[in-house]
Write a protein that holds these residues in place. Structure first.
Motif, PDB file in Angstrom:
ATOM      1  N   LYS A   1       0.821  -1.215   0.000  1.00 43.67           N
ATOM      2  CA  LYS A   1       0.000   0.000   0.000  1.00 43.67           C
ATOM      3  C   LYS A   1       0.848   1.254   0.000  1.00 43.67           C
ATOM      4  CE  LYS A   1      -4.368  -1.650   1.561  1.00 43.67           C
ATOM      5  NZ  LYS A   1      -5.347  -1.746   2.620  1.00 43.67           N
TER       6      LYS A   1
ATOM      7  N   VAL B   1      -1.690  -4.548  -8.238  1.00 40.10           N
ATOM      8  CA  VAL B   1      -1.067  -4.890  -9.528  1.00 40.10           C
ATOM      9  C   VAL B   1      -0.915  -3.585 -10.329  1.00 40.10           C
ATOM     10  CG1 VAL B   1      -1.386  -6.152 -11.660  1.00 40.10           C
ATOM     11  CG2 VAL B   1      -2.028  -7.177  -9.509  1.00 40.10           C
TER      12      VAL B   1
ATOM     13  N   GLY C   1      -8.013   6.470   2.171  1.00 36.10           N
ATOM     14  CA  GLY C   1      -9.170   5.766   1.614  1.00 36.10           C
ATOM     15  C   GLY C   1      -9.007   5.503   0.129  1.00 36.10           C
TER      16      GLY C   1
ATOM     17  N   GLY D   1      -6.371   2.781  -0.422  1.00 29.48           N
ATOM     18  CA  GLY D   1      -6.896   1.451  -0.103  1.00 29.48           C
ATOM     19  C   GLY D   1      -7.866   0.967  -1.155  1.00 29.48           C
ATOM     20  N   GLU D   2      -8.721   1.878  -1.602  1.00 36.30           N
ATOM     21  CA  GLU D   2      -9.744   1.488  -2.586  1.00 36.30           C
ATOM     22  C   GLU D   2      -9.096   1.076  -3.909  1.00 36.30           C
ATOM     23  OE1 GLU D   2     -12.236   4.745  -3.828  1.00 36.30           O
ATOM     24  OE2 GLU D   2     -12.353   3.661  -5.718  1.00 36.30           O
TER      25      GLU D   2
ATOM     26  N   LEU E   1     -13.636  -0.386   2.865  1.00 36.79           N
ATOM     27  CA  LEU E   1     -12.946  -1.247   1.904  1.00 36.79           C
ATOM     28  C   LEU E   1     -11.616  -1.761   2.445  1.00 36.79           C
ATOM     29  CD1 LEU E   1     -13.317  -2.439  -0.769  1.00 36.79           C
ATOM     30  CD2 LEU E   1     -12.495  -0.402  -1.846  1.00 36.79           C
TER      31      LEU E   1
ATOM     32  N   TRP F   1      -6.114   0.168  -4.392  1.00 37.23           N
ATOM     33  CA  TRP F   1      -5.265  -1.005  -4.173  1.00 37.23           C
ATOM     34  C   TRP F   1      -6.116  -2.272  -4.282  1.00 37.23           C
ATOM     35  CZ3 TRP F   1      -4.899  -4.949  -0.543  1.00 37.23           C
ATOM     36  CH2 TRP F   1      -3.680  -5.645  -0.512  1.00 37.23           C
ATOM     37  N   THR F   2      -7.289  -2.249  -3.673  1.00 33.90           N
ATOM     38  CA  THR F   2      -8.164  -3.422  -3.741  1.00 33.90           C
ATOM     39  C   THR F   2      -8.691  -3.640  -5.153  1.00 33.90           C
ATOM     40  OG1 THR F   2      -8.833  -3.041  -1.474  1.00 33.90           O
ATOM     41  CG2 THR F   2     -10.232  -4.468  -2.777  1.00 33.90           C
ATOM     42  N   ILE F   3      -9.136  -2.536  -5.767  1.00 32.04           N
ATOM     43  CA  ILE F   3      -9.714  -2.647  -7.109  1.00 32.04           C
ATOM     44  C   ILE F   3      -8.685  -3.211  -8.091  1.00 32.04           C
ATOM     45  CG2 ILE F   3     -10.578  -1.278  -9.049  1.00 32.04           C
ATOM     46  CD1 ILE F   3     -12.638  -1.438  -7.023  1.00 32.04           C
ATOM     47  N   SER F   4      -7.426  -2.859  -7.864  1.00 31.14           N
ATOM     48  CA  SER F   4      -6.392  -3.322  -8.796  1.00 31.14           C
ATOM     49  C   SER F   4      -5.895  -4.712  -8.423  1.00 31.14           C
ATOM     50  CB  SER F   4      -5.236  -2.333  -8.824  1.00 31.14           C
ATOM     51  OG  SER F   4      -4.672  -2.246  -7.539  1.00 31.14           O
ATOM     52  N   GLY F   5      -6.666  -5.454  -7.674  1.00 27.46           N
ATOM     53  CA  GLY F   5      -6.317  -6.837  -7.376  1.00 27.46           C
ATOM     54  C   GLY F   5      -5.117  -6.958  -6.460  1.00 27.46           C
TER      55      GLY F   5
ATOM     56  N   PHE G   1     -14.916   7.186 -15.741  1.00 25.95           N
ATOM     57  CA  PHE G   1     -16.261   6.773 -15.329  1.00 25.95           C
ATOM     58  C   PHE G   1     -17.268   7.812 -15.748  1.00 25.95           C
ATOM     59  CE2 PHE G   1     -13.734   4.280 -12.337  1.00 25.95           C
ATOM     60  CZ  PHE G   1     -14.228   3.042 -12.662  1.00 25.95           C
TER      61      PHE G   1
ATOM     62  N   LEU H   1     -13.389  -3.370 -15.136  1.00 20.06           N
ATOM     63  CA  LEU H   1     -13.260  -2.530 -13.951  1.00 20.06           C
ATOM     64  C   LEU H   1     -14.607  -2.347 -13.249  1.00 20.06           C
ATOM     65  CD1 LEU H   1     -10.701  -1.347 -12.929  1.00 20.06           C
ATOM     66  CD2 LEU H   1     -11.227   0.779 -14.072  1.00 20.06           C
TER      67      LEU H   1
ATOM     68  N   LYS I   1      -4.692   1.473 -14.708  1.00 17.72           N
ATOM     69  CA  LYS I   1      -5.978   1.434 -15.408  1.00 17.72           C
ATOM     70  C   LYS I   1      -7.073   2.045 -14.536  1.00 17.72           C
ATOM     71  CE  LYS I   1      -7.402  -2.744 -16.902  1.00 17.72           C
ATOM     72  NZ  LYS I   1      -7.809  -3.889 -17.600  1.00 17.72           N
ATOM     73  N   ALA I   2      -7.056   1.659 -13.253  1.00 20.76           N
ATOM     74  CA  ALA I   2      -8.131   2.104 -12.365  1.00 20.76           C
ATOM     75  C   ALA I   2      -7.998   3.582 -12.023  1.00 20.76           C
ATOM     76  CB  ALA I   2      -8.119   1.270 -11.095  1.00 20.76           C
TER      77      ALA I   2
ATOM     78  N   SER J   1      -7.347 -13.554  -7.657  1.00 15.18           N
ATOM     79  CA  SER J   1      -7.460 -12.184  -7.165  1.00 15.18           C
ATOM     80  C   SER J   1      -8.571 -11.476  -7.946  1.00 15.18           C
ATOM     81  CB  SER J   1      -6.138 -11.449  -7.323  1.00 15.18           C
ATOM     82  OG  SER J   1      -5.955 -11.094  -8.667  1.00 15.18           O
ATOM     83  N   LEU J   2      -8.948 -10.322  -7.403  1.00 11.54           N
ATOM     84  CA  LEU J   2     -10.058  -9.577  -8.013  1.00 11.54           C
ATOM     85  C   LEU J   2      -9.750  -9.225  -9.463  1.00 11.54           C
ATOM     86  CD1 LEU J   2     -12.770  -8.303  -7.325  1.00 11.54           C
ATOM     87  CD2 LEU J   2     -11.580  -6.264  -6.627  1.00 11.54           C
ATOM     88  N   SER J   3      -8.527  -8.794  -9.718  1.00 11.33           N
ATOM     89  CA  SER J   3      -8.205  -8.360 -11.084  1.00 11.33           C
ATOM     90  C   SER J   3      -8.055  -9.559 -12.023  1.00 11.33           C
ATOM     91  CB  SER J   3      -6.921  -7.536 -11.084  1.00 11.33           C
ATOM     92  OG  SER J   3      -5.843  -8.323 -10.653  1.00 11.33           O
TER      93      SER J   3
ATOM     94  N   GLY K   1      -8.452  -5.396   3.179  1.00 13.23           N
ATOM     95  CA  GLY K   1      -8.937  -5.121   1.835  1.00 13.23           C
ATOM     96  C   GLY K   1      -8.506  -6.122   0.792  1.00 13.23           C
TER      97      GLY K   1
ATOM     98  N   GLU L   1      -2.988  -2.655 -13.398  1.00  8.67           N
ATOM     99  CA  GLU L   1      -4.395  -2.452 -13.069  1.00  8.67           C
ATOM    100  C   GLU L   1      -4.583  -1.172 -12.270  1.00  8.67           C
ATOM    101  OE1 GLU L   1      -6.635  -4.240 -14.281  1.00  8.67           O
ATOM    102  OE2 GLU L   1      -5.452  -5.908 -15.028  1.00  8.67           O
TER     103      GLU L   1
ATOM    104  N   ARG M   1     -15.407  -5.169 -10.976  1.00 15.72           N
ATOM    105  CA  ARG M   1     -14.637  -5.142  -9.729  1.00 15.72           C
ATOM    106  C   ARG M   1     -15.245  -4.152  -8.760  1.00 15.72           C
ATOM    107  NH1 ARG M   1      -8.779  -4.202 -12.233  1.00 15.72           N
ATOM    108  NH2 ARG M   1      -8.968  -5.686 -13.932  1.00 15.72           N
TER     109      ARG M   1
ATOM    110  N   ALA N   1      -9.126   4.863 -16.538  1.00 14.97           N
ATOM    111  CA  ALA N   1     -10.576   4.664 -16.471  1.00 14.97           C
ATOM    112  C   ALA N   1     -11.273   6.009 -16.499  1.00 14.97           C
ATOM    113  CB  ALA N   1     -10.927   3.914 -15.210  1.00 14.97           C
TER     114      ALA N   1
END
Lengths: 542, 354
Positions: free
Chosen positions: A493, A529, A516, A519-520, B282, A522-526, A542, B266, A535-536, B258-260, B250, A532, B269, A540
Motif C-alpha cells: 500500500k 497490480v 481511503g 486502499g480502494e 474497503l 489497491w483493492t480494485i487493482s487486485g 467513469f 473494472l 488502469k483504475a 485475485s479480483l483483477s 482489503g 491495473e 470489480r 478509467a
C-alpha cells in the motif's frame, strides 16, 4: 387464362400506331419490325458476397492506403513524453550516485525519473513498450519498489564478487515484470555494464524472420537469424556506445572478411549490424570477447560485467513456429540467439566477469508452456522450503517440550497470509494450512504430544511433481533447473501511495490522495497490480 | 313548519343541481357518518339498527313506530334497543304459535300486516356491506379510543387487503377514498397496545388482513462465527455467491483468484466491493468468495449482495447506508422465457407479405 393472355395483349395493343416505314402494311406493327436479335451482351458479374449492395456499403478510397509497414510502425510507436502532463517538481533521477544506494536514500516506494542518456540507451534496447503508459507523463519515470531495491543490491554483490545472478521474473499480467527488467537495465547501464536485451522472444520464434541452418560444433543443426541478429547488434551498439568505444578486440575473430586487429568493439559491432551476412559471426565473436576474463588489477584487458535479458521468455521455452527441412517444428532452443541466452540463463556458459541474466515471462501473450510452468512452480516452492523446514523444526522443538497437547502454541501458523504472496508460494501455503488444521484438531482433542509430532512428520514440504504421463520438455527443464525464480506480485500500500501521488502530481489523477483512495484503488487493482492500478486510477473514465 | 324547511332545502338542492358542476359541492353538507357522535348525543346512544326478528307477538308490526325509528329521538332509540335485545333473547326467529312459550298470546302472524324489514339499516345505502364494516369499525374505535396506544411508527406491520380484494369480496362498488377511510380506522385500531387489545378488535382486524402477511417473513439472521467470519449468500440473475467477510486489510479472493484476475472489467470489480466502498470499509475487511452460475456481471452483482448482507451481520448500524448503496435489495429480474411463435421472448419473426 387471363394471366396467359396478358403479355400478348400488351405486345399488340389495339391502338398501336403503324410505324412510318411501313405505311401500307396491314400486318401488325411488331411483325413489320421484327425485334432485333440482341447481341451477346456481357452480363454483369455474378454477385459475390452476401452483403446488400448499397452505396453506403461500398468502400471508397478517400485517402491513400497506408504504405507497407506504416501501420506496424504506428502500432509499435513508443511515445515517451506528453507535453500536456504537468512537470513533477523535485523528481529525482535514477543516477550513478543513487543507483546503488536506493534503500539508504529512502527512495523505496517513490518514483524516480530516468536521465536522458539512460532513456536513449533504453530506447535503443527497445525496453520501452507501446502498451506501457509512458505517454501519459512529461518524461519517463518509474516506481522504485521493493523488488527494484533488491535487484540493485543484488547487482552490487555481483559487481563485487563477480558471480552471476540468473533469475526469472514471472507473475500476473500488468504486474510490472517488464518495467522491473527495464529498471535493472537502467541500473546496469548506469553501473557501466554491457547491456544486451532481447526485447521480445515472440518476435524471434513466430517465424517472421529469415532463418538459415548452420552446423554447430557438437554436430547438431542450429538455425541463425541473420537479419534479426544484425538488428540486435545495431541495438547493442547504440545502447552501449560509451562502453564499447573504449574496448578493443582481444583476439582475431573468425570472420569471412578481414578486420583490423585492434578495432574497437563498437566499430566491430557496427560492422555486424551493417551486414546481415556478417552478423552471426560478429555476434559469436562479441560474446566471446565479452566473456573473456578480465586481467587482475587495472592494467591489461578489462571487461565489465554483462547484463543479459530477454522479455517474453515463455515463447523461447517451447517449439518455435519455424520448420526444418522435414517440416518438423524447430525447438526454440535450436535458434542460435535463444540457445546462447538459454546457455547463460542455465549457467552452462559462464560469465567470468560476473553479471546478471534476467528473463521475464509474459502474461498477456502467454503461450502454453507446461514444462516451464511446472519448473517455475517447483523452483518457487523449493526456494521457500528451507523456511518451511525451519518452521517445522521450531514446532518440533516446541511440541517435544510440551506435557499436554492443549498448551501447543500455533501462533506461527496462525499468522499465515490468506493469499499466496511473494513470500509463500501457493502449494506450500496450502500444505501449511492443512498442517494447521490437523494440529489444531489434535490439540482440541487433547491428544498426546507424540501424535502431534507424528502429524508434523507427515507434513514435510512436498514440491510439485511433474505428471509422468505427460511429455516433459527436457531442454527447458534442464535450462531452468537452477534458475532463481521471482514472482512479481502487487505493490504494497505504501508503494501504491507513492504511485498515486506521482499520478496526482502529474495531473492525470484529479483527486486528493488519501488513505481511503489508496486502499480502494489497491483493492480494485487486485492487490496493487501496477498495470491495473494505472488502469483504475488514470485510464478509467467513469 | 317542518315541511316548509324540507321544501326549502329541496328547492335549494334542485337549484344547485342546475348550476355549474364544479360549484355543486359547495351546497352539500360536510359529510358525516351515520354513527359519528356529536356533542348533542350521548356516547352510547347511537347504535346501528338491530336486526329485526320475528316474534310470536301477532301485533309486533301493528304498532305505529314511525317516529320511534327516526334517529332524532334518542330516548326512543334507546328504548327500542332494549326492547330489541329482549326480543332477541326471547327467540331468534319466527316460531309457530304452539312452540312459543314466553309471550303467551301466540298466534299466526297477520301476513297482511307483515313488513319485511332488512337485516341491516344500511340496506338502503349503495354499499351496505361496506357501510356495515365502517360502522362496525367506527363503533369499535369509539368504544376503545381511550386504550393506550403504541408510539408512532411502532405498530405491528400489517398488510391490509387491497381495495381490489375488498371490492371483490364484497361485490360492491367501493371507491378508493371510501376504502381509505376504512383503512385509516384499521390502522388506528392496530395502534392499540397489543397487551390490551380487546378480543373483539383483534377478531375484527383479522377479517381485513391479507391472507399472506409478507412482513411475517423474517430473513434468517446471518451468523458470525467465533473467528469473526460472516458468511452470506447473494444472488443475481442466475449467479450465486457465497461471501466470507472477515476483518482485514482489503484483500479479495474470488474462486481462488485475485479480483483483477477474476474480473477483467473494472466495473465488475467496483460492483463486487461496492457495499464496502459505499460505507468506507474497503480497507477494513477481507473477502473470500465462492461464486458460480451466470455470467460475469451476474456474479459480480451477486457478490455485491452477499457482501452487503455479510457486512450487516458484522455492523448492523450500516443498514441504511448499505441500503442506500443498493446492496441489500435482491434484484428479482431473470431472463424472460422464450415463447412459441416468437424468435426470442418478444421478438417476432420477420414480417413477410405472403
Amino acid at each position: 387464362m387471363r394471366r396467359a393472355l396478358g403479355p400478348i395483349d400488351a405486345a399488340t395493343p389495339f391502338n398501336a400506331a403503324p410505324s412510318a416505314s411501313a405505311a401500307f402494311s396491314t400486318s401488325a406493327a411488331l411483325s413489320a419490325n421484327p425485334p432485333k436479335k440482341k447481341g451477346v451482351v456481357a452480363k454483369p458479374a455474378a454477385r459475390t458476397g452476401r452483403t446488400l449492395r448499397l452505396s453506403k456499403n461500398t468502400r471508397t478510397a478517400t485517402a491513400r492506403p497506408p504504405a507497407p509497414g506504416e501501420r506496424r510502425a504506428l502500432r509499435k510507436r513508443v511515445v515517451l513524453s506528453n507535453t500536456n502532463a504537468l512537470e513533477v517538481r523535485g523528481l529525482a533521477d535514477l543516477s550513478t550516485q543513487n543507483a546503488s544506494r536506493l534503500r539508504e536514500m529512502g527512495f523505496e516506494g517513490q518514483v524516480l525519473g530516468l536521465s536522458n542518456d539512460s532513456v536513449d540507451a533504453l530506447r535503443a534496447l527497445e525496453a520501452f513498450k507501446a502498451t506501457q503508459g509512458w505517454s501519459l507523463f512529461r518524461r519517463p519515470a518509474s516506481l522504485i519498489r521493493r523488488e527494484t531495491v533488491e535487484l540493485a543490491e543484488c547487482m552490487d554483490g555481483v559487481a563485487q564478487q563477480k558471480h552471476v545472478e540468473r533469475r526469472m521474473l514471472f507473475g500476473e499480467r500488468g504486474g510490472g515484470k517488464s518495467v522491473l527488467q527495464l529498471q535493472a537495465m537502467a541500473m546496469a547501464y548506469l553501473r557501466g555494464w554491457i547491456v544486451v536485451h532481447f526485447p521480445e522472444a515472440k518476435a524471434m520464434t513466430i517465424a517472421h524472420e529469415a532463418y538459415r541452418p548452420i552446423n554447430s560444433k557438437d554436430g547438431s543443426t542450429a538455425y541463425i537469424q541473420p537479419q534479426y541478429t544484425a538488428r540486435l547488434l545495431g541495438n547493442i551498439a547504440k545502447a552501449n556506445h560509451g562502453v564499447l568505444t573504449h574496448m578493443r578486440l582481444s583476439k582475431p575473430p573468425e570472420l569471412p572478411v578481414p578486420v583490423q586487429s585492434n578495432i574497437s568493439l563498437l566499430r566491430f559491432v557496427e560492422l555486424g549490424a551493417g551486414d546481415a551476412e556478417l552478423a552471426w559471426p560478429v555476434w559469436r565473436a562479441l560474446l566471446s570477447e565479452l566473456t573473456t576474463p578480465s586481467q587482475e588489477g587495472t592494467e591489461g584487458l578489462q571487461r565489465p560485467p554483462l547484463f543479459l535479458s530477454m522479455d517474453g521468455v515463455d515463447h523461447a521455452m517451447r517449439h518455435s513456429a519455424y520448420l526444418d527441412t522435414a517440416a518438423r517444428p524447430i525447438h526454440a532452443h535450436d535458434l542460435t540467439l535463444i540457445r546462447d541466452f538459454a546457455a547463460h540463463l542455465s549457467g552452462t556458459s559462464p560469465l567470468p566477469n560476473g553479471g546478471m541474466v534476467l528473463a521475464a515471462s509474459s502474461a498477456s501473450t502467454r503461450p502454453s508452456t507446461p514444462t516451464l510452468d511446472h519448473v517455475l512452480a517447483r523452483n518457487e516452492a523449493a526456494a521457500y522450503s528451507p523456511t518451511y523446514t525451519t518452521l517445522l523444526s521450531n514446532l518440533h522443538a516446541h511440541i517435544s517440550a510440551l506435557a499436554t497437547a492443549k498448551d501447543v502454541d500455533l501462533s506461527a501458523l496462525h499468522t499465515l497470509p490468506s493469499t499466496p504472496s511473494t513470500q509463500i508460494p501457493a502449494t506450500l501455503l496450502t500444505q501449511l494450512k492443512h498442517l494447521r488444521t490437523h494440529l489444531t484438531s489434535l490439540a482440541r482433542q487433547n491428544r498426546s504430544p507424540a501424535d502431534l509430532l507424528a502429524a508434523l512428520a507427515a507434513h514435510a514440504p512436498k514440491l510439485p511433481e511433474w505428471n509422468p504421463y505427460l511429455p516433459l520438455d527436457s531442454r527447458v527443464a534442464d535450462c531452468m533447473a537452477s534458475v532463481t525464480v521471482q514472482k512479481v506480485a502487487g505493490l504494497s500500500k505504501a508503494e501504491a501511495r507513492g504511485m498515486l501521488e506521482y499520478y496526482a502530481q502529474s495531473g492525470v489523477l484529479r483527486q486528493t490522495v488519501t488513505e481511503g483512495l489508496v486502499g480502494e484503488r489497491w483493492t480494485i487493482s487486485g492487490g496493487g497490480v501496477v498495470g491495473e492500478l494505472e488502469k483504475a486510477a488514470v485510464k478509467a473514465r467513469f | 313548519m317542518e315541511g316548509a324547511v324540507l321544501s326549502r332545502t329541496g328547492f335549494r338542492r334542485a337549484v344547485a343541481a342546475c348550476q355549474h358542476p364544479a360549484k355543486r359541492r359547495v351546497a352539500q353538507q360536510p359529510r358525516r357518518f351515520f354513527a359519528t357522535p356529536t356533542d348533542a348525543q350521548g356516547r352510547d346512544e347511537i347504535t346501528p339498527a338491530p336486526e329485526v326478528r320475528l316474534t310470536n307477538d301477532p301485533d309486533q308490526f301493528s304498532r305505529s313506530s314511525t317516529h320511534a325509528d327516526t334517529p332524532s329521538a334518542p330516548s326512543a332509540s334507546r328504548a327500542r334497543g332494549q326492547s330489541n335485545r329482549n326480543t332477541v333473547a326471547n327467540g331468534r326467529q319466527y316460531r309457530p304459535r304452539d312452540g312459543g312459550g314466553g309471550s303467551g298470546t301466540g298466534s299466526a302472524p297477520d301476513l297482511r300486516r307483515l313488513r319485511i324489514a332488512p337485516a341491516s339499516p344500511s340496506y338502503f345505502t349503495a354499499t351496505p356491506k361496506y357501510t356495515d364494516d365502517l360502522l362496525m369499525l367506527s363503533a369499535l374505535h369509539r368504544r376503545h379510543q381511550l386504550l393506550p396506544i403504541l408510539p408512532p411508527g411502532q405498530a405491528p406491520r400489517v398488510a391490509w387487503k387491497t381495495i381490489d380484494q375488498y371490492k371483490t369480496e364484497l361485490a360492491e362498488p367501493v371507491r378508493a377514498k371510501m376504502y381509505g377511510v376504512l383503512v385509516q380506522l384499521l390502522k388506528r385500531l392496530n395502534y392499540i397496545h397489543p397487551s390490551l387489545l380487546p378480543e373483539e378488535v383483534a377478531t375484527a382486524l383479522q377479517g381485513f388482513k391479507r391472507e399472506v402477511q409478507p412482513h411475517l417473513n423474517v430473513p434468517k439472521p446471518v451468523p458470525v462465527s467465533q473467528y469473526g467470519v460472516a458468511v452470506a449468500v447473494g444472488r443475481r440473475k442466475s449467479a450465486s455467491a457465497t461471501v466470507h467477510l472477515v476483518e482485514g486489510t482489503g484483500e479479495v479472493v474470488i474462486n481462488g483468484k485475485s479480483l483483477s484476475e477474476y474480473f477483467g472489467r473494472l466495473h465488475d470489480r467496483e460492483s463486487c466491493v461496492w457495499a464496502l466502498k459505499a460505507t468506507a470499509r474497503l480497507d477494513k475487511y477481507n473477502m473470500w468468495v465462492v461464486t458460480d452460475g451466470g455470467g460475469t456481471t451476474g456474479q459480480a452483482e451477486a457478490i455485491m449482495l452477499g457482501v452487503g448482507r455479510a457486512l450487516l451481520a458484522l455492523e448492523p448500524d450500516l443498514k441504511m447506508a448499505v441500503r442506500r448503496a443498493g446492496a441489500i435489495t435482491r434484484n428479482p429480474k431473470r431472463v424472460e422465457r422464450k415463447k412459441p411463435g416468437k424468435l426470442k421472448a418478444r421478438k417476432m419473426p420477420t414480417w413477410v407479405k405472403r
